[in-house]
Design an enzyme around this catalytic site. Structure first.
Site, PDB file in Angstrom:
ATOM      1  N   GLU A  93      26.298  34.936  30.656  1.00  0.00           N
ATOM      2  CA  GLU A  93      27.228  33.608  30.278  1.00  0.00           C
ATOM      3  C   GLU A  93      28.324  34.437  31.534  1.00  0.00           C
ATOM      4  O   GLU A  93      28.746  33.328  32.080  1.00  0.00           O
ATOM      5  CB  GLU A  93      27.678  34.392  28.880  1.00  0.00           C
ATOM      6  CG  GLU A  93      29.304  33.763  28.199  1.00  0.00           C
ATOM      7  CD  GLU A  93      28.945  32.495  28.342  1.00  0.00           C
ATOM      8  OE1 GLU A  93      29.723  32.110  28.215  1.00  0.00           O
ATOM      9  OE2 GLU A  93      27.973  31.231  28.211  1.00  0.00           O
ATOM     10  N   ASP A  94      28.237  35.562  31.368  1.00  0.00           N
ATOM     11  CA  ASP A  94      29.297  36.248  32.696  1.00  0.00           C
ATOM     12  C   ASP A  94      29.369  36.308  34.001  1.00  0.00           C
ATOM     13  O   ASP A  94      30.282  36.782  34.897  1.00  0.00           O
ATOM     14  CB  ASP A  94      30.526  37.549  32.557  1.00  0.00           C
ATOM     15  CG  ASP A  94      30.599  37.073  30.781  1.00  0.00           C
ATOM     16  OD1 ASP A  94      31.107  35.745  29.810  1.00  0.00           O
ATOM     17  OD2 ASP A  94      31.441  37.987  29.544  1.00  0.00           O
TER      18      ASP A  94
END
Length: 757
Positions: A93-94
């Site tokens: 996600e990051d």
């Protein structure tokens, strides 16, 4: 300066290494197979991926995945696969890493769980309601592939709730509301009792800080008297258990602040009137695992010789566990102090499953981390129901979340089929719910049921132990009214799907009728003819117009031809019709109605949503006060930006606000009162008690003379010496209401004084 940076880096490294070491120690102390290498590898990978990133609180970001893995290991009892997935859950996600990278390094299973967690990133935090509902659908679908996805998601949510302090107030309300609306019931449904309680309490703490602190303080001040009651009550029980040779522990279970507050709200009672704050838990280790149910009953027999048991409060979840796996025997006994005390009897295995839920089942399988298999029938039945709803989801995001919520609560009854098979149903289920739970065809053609061999209607509510036989007829079809009395998500979803299908068929038929009418009158070239005639017949949507044509509630004729050709007189044109609601008002009233929209505050595009809005005596008319919860100064409130960019004010505990927080969290604002007792608000107080001469005079004197508050309306009904009444008051704020209620409670004969929302 450089030295400071080095010192901070060294402090961070120590913090991170200590947290990871604690995780390893917890893992090594568990019953799982010891796969230290892969966990260390996942930690080092995640640490490198999140290097230099910090959370809002200022701490290194990697501490969050470690904390989530710690909860997964220590509090939910998961093994190495889940711990690795928890450590890696934010990497895709990051950072620039992909799911394929995770699969190449850590294998397909860990990658699949991380992928599931990435798909539902932010829970249901999307910007739009539909996106949030989509995320929630993904969450539930992924959960049915591997239950560990949702278990880790709940661990992630628990850590976010524990660190919610660093978030602004509007975010706190949004996240707390969402937690209470979805994650706490999910944790409950999966048997994670400890996690569920903590999620509820943390939500309560951030949404209602004053009430939370007040209950916490009262629990602390009554702790000594509770310990004394516990010791006196359990002393003879311990003696009996020792004589039986039982290997046991006795624990004091104190009701959580959230549970106490909920009871105070639902039952309209004060803290001192909540009698079941203390409960006693007997946890024993059976001599033989297969004898544990019998041992529970033996302990019950022994303690019921010491104390009298309440005949209506024996709860047997031993032979028929709850749908979330919970097993125990609950009995309520009368103590020597004249207080009813609940005693929960369970084995050590039952206790572990009660606290840690489904994950604990696997801890009893050879001490090794197993794949989550298909042998948990109750869980899989539930997942199957959710999948069915997902196959034909509600078009509206709020309806969808509500449909799922119906299935999240684990309060249930047991009913029998005509052949004697047991089915678990939610409390409040009707005969029609039961029919749909067996088969959609059975539900669709259900005309009634026989409950315990007696004929009952479809809306009949079932009780535990009922034997139910469904009666059908091929001529029976689903009715719109059925939606109002079914209580299970599956039945409601199926009924609405069938009704929507029927509605689409009727609309199609209506379109054909309309096309035929246009053709017959040579009107095919008129643009927007359907919308013009819908307005002419005062129908808001063309779909409803077509349905009305199919059902023959509207018959098209010459007037409709005239309308389309513009021949109707101006009085009957729909522009005139729109003014009808204003007829009978003075021109001044009409003007006020037209201007009311303009007086309301409209949220500008670059509005700072992190700062609270203050409601004052001067600007109060700029906000919308909804009738769902009737907030007055002193209530815990929040703001919600509606579709017109205007602000609705709700109580934080309002059921409508709960749905808004869960579905439109990004539109929530922190709202505070800044009032100075200049304006009056309506409040209603209910009175119940023993009737006597002069009672009415005493009530009126306290309210009017002593409190200087106006009574708008007073209604009292008296029956056989008992009265029940309401007073409608004009007050400045919530403190006025509390003062009045406290004074009213001093009146002789008044038994119960409660506020009506």
């Amino acid at each position: 300066m450089e030295d400071d940076a080095l010192m901070r880096e060294a402090a961070d490294d120590k913090l991170i290494n200590d947290a990871f070491q604690k995780l390893l120690d917890s893992y090594l102390a568990s019953r799982h197979r010891k796969k230290i290498d892969i966990i260390t590898k996942a930690f080092n990978f995640a640490r490198q991926a999140h290097k230099g990133v910090r959370r809002l609180s200022g701490e290194p970001y990697i501490l969050h995945p470690i904390a989530v893995a710690q909860i997964a290991c220590e509090e939910v009892g998961l093994g190495s696969t889940s711990i690795c997935a928890a450590l890696l859950h934010d990497v895709v996600e990051d950072t620039d890493y992909t799911t394929e990278d995770i699969e190449n390094i850590f294998g397909a299973k860990i990658a699949q769980i991380v992928d599931g967690l990435t798909k539902i990133s932010g829970g249901i935090f999307g910007e739009q309601a539909s996106a949030q509902a989509e995320n929630f659908k993904k969450l539930l679908l992924t959960m049915s592939d591997d239950i560990r996805v949702i278990l880790i998601k709940i661990c992630d949510r628990l850590h976010n709730m524990r660190t919610l302090e660093s978030q602004p107030a509007n975010k706190q309300y949004k996240i707390a509301g969402e937690t209470l609306y979805i994650y706490a019931p999910l944790a409950n449904r999966l048997g994670l009792n400890k996690v569920k309680s903590e999620l509820e309490n943390l939500s309560f703490k951030y949404e209602h800080p004053d009430e939370y602190n007040s209950i916490k303080a009262k629990l602390e001040s009554t702790e000594a008297s509770r310990h004394e009651l516990f010791d006196q009550f359990t002393a003879p029980i311990e003696e009996a258990l020792k004589q039986m040779g039982v290997n046991y522990q006795i624990k004091e279970r104190v009701k959580s602040p959230f549970s106490i507050w909920s009871k105070m709200q639902n039952k309209h009672v004060t803290f001192d009137e909540v009698y079941d704050i203390l409960a006693v838990r007997i946890i024993f280790t059976p001599n033989k695992r297969e004898e544990e149910v019998n041992e529970c009953f033996n302990i019950y027999v022994a303690i019921s010789k010491i104390y009298k048991s309440h005949p209506d409060r024996l709860r047997d979840w031993l032979n028929h566990p709850k749908a979330n796996g919970y097993q125990a025997l609950h009995v309520t006994l009368m103590s020597k102090q004249g207080r009813w005390i609940e005693v929960q009897i369970r084995s050590d295995r039952m206790d572990e499953i009660a606290e840690q839920g489904f994950a604990a089942h696997w801890k009893y399988k050879d001490g090794m981390e197993k794949e989550f298999t298909e042998d948990e029938t109750e869980l899989n039945d539930w997942l199957r129901t959710i999948k069915e709803i997902l196959d034909d989801p509600q078009p509206d995001a709020m309806d969808f979340l509500d449909a799922i919520k119906l299935n999240l609560f684990a309060s249930e009854i047991f009913v029998f089929t005509p052949k004697g098979e047991i089915k678990t149903m939610p409390t409040g289920s009707t005969a029609l719910d039961f029919a749909f739970s067996i088969h959609t065809f059975l539900g669709s053609h259900c005309i009634g049921a026989k409950v315990n061999h007696k004929l009952v209607p479809l809306s009949h509510k079932l009780q535990s132990g009922d034997q139910v036989e469904i009666l059908t007829s091929k001529s029976q079809h689903v009715q719109p009214s059925w939606v109002t009395f079914v209580s299970t998500a599956k039945a409601r979803a199926k009924i609405q799907a069938i009704l929507r299908r029927k509605s689409r068929e009727m609309q199609k038929k209506g379109e054909e009728v309309f096309a035929e009418f246009l053709k017959k009158n040579n009107l095919e070239n008129i643009e927007g003819a359907d919308e013009k005639l819908a307005a002419f017949h005062e129908i808001n949507h063309r779909e409803e117009f077509f349905q009305a044509l199919a059902e023959k509630t509207i018959l098209l004729g010459e007037k409709d031809v005239d309308e389309l050709q513009g021949k109707n007189s101006s009085e009957t044109k729909h522009g005139w019709r729109k003014l009808v609601p204003f007829l009978g008002r003075s021109s001044k009233q009409t003007k006020k109605a037209e201007n009311s929209e303009e007086e309301l505050f409209v949220v500008p595009e670059k509005f700072n949503r992190k700062k609270p809005i203050y409601i004052t005596d001067d600007n109060i008319k700029q906000y919308k006060f909804k009738h769902c919860c009737h907030p007055i100064p002193g209530d815990d409130i929040l703001g919600f930006i509606d579709g017109k960019h205007q602000v609705e004010i709700h109580k934080r505990a309002c059921p409508v606000a709960a749905r808004l927080k869960a579905s439109f969290g990004n539109r929530i604002l922190d709202a505070k009162w800044d009032m100075h007792k200049r304006l009056f608000f309506d409040a209603t107080v209910r009175l119940q008690g023993i009737d006597r001469m002069g009672m009415l005079l005493d009530i009126a004197q306290i309210v009017s003379s002593q409190m200087s508050v106006n009574i708008r309306k007073l209604t009292i009904d008296s029956d056989d010496g008992v009265f029940d009444g309401t007073i409608e008051l004009r007050v400045h704020d919530r403190d006025d209401v509390r003062s009045i209620m406290d004074k009213l409670k001093t009146i002789d004969g008044l038994q119960d004084v409660t506020q009506i929302i």
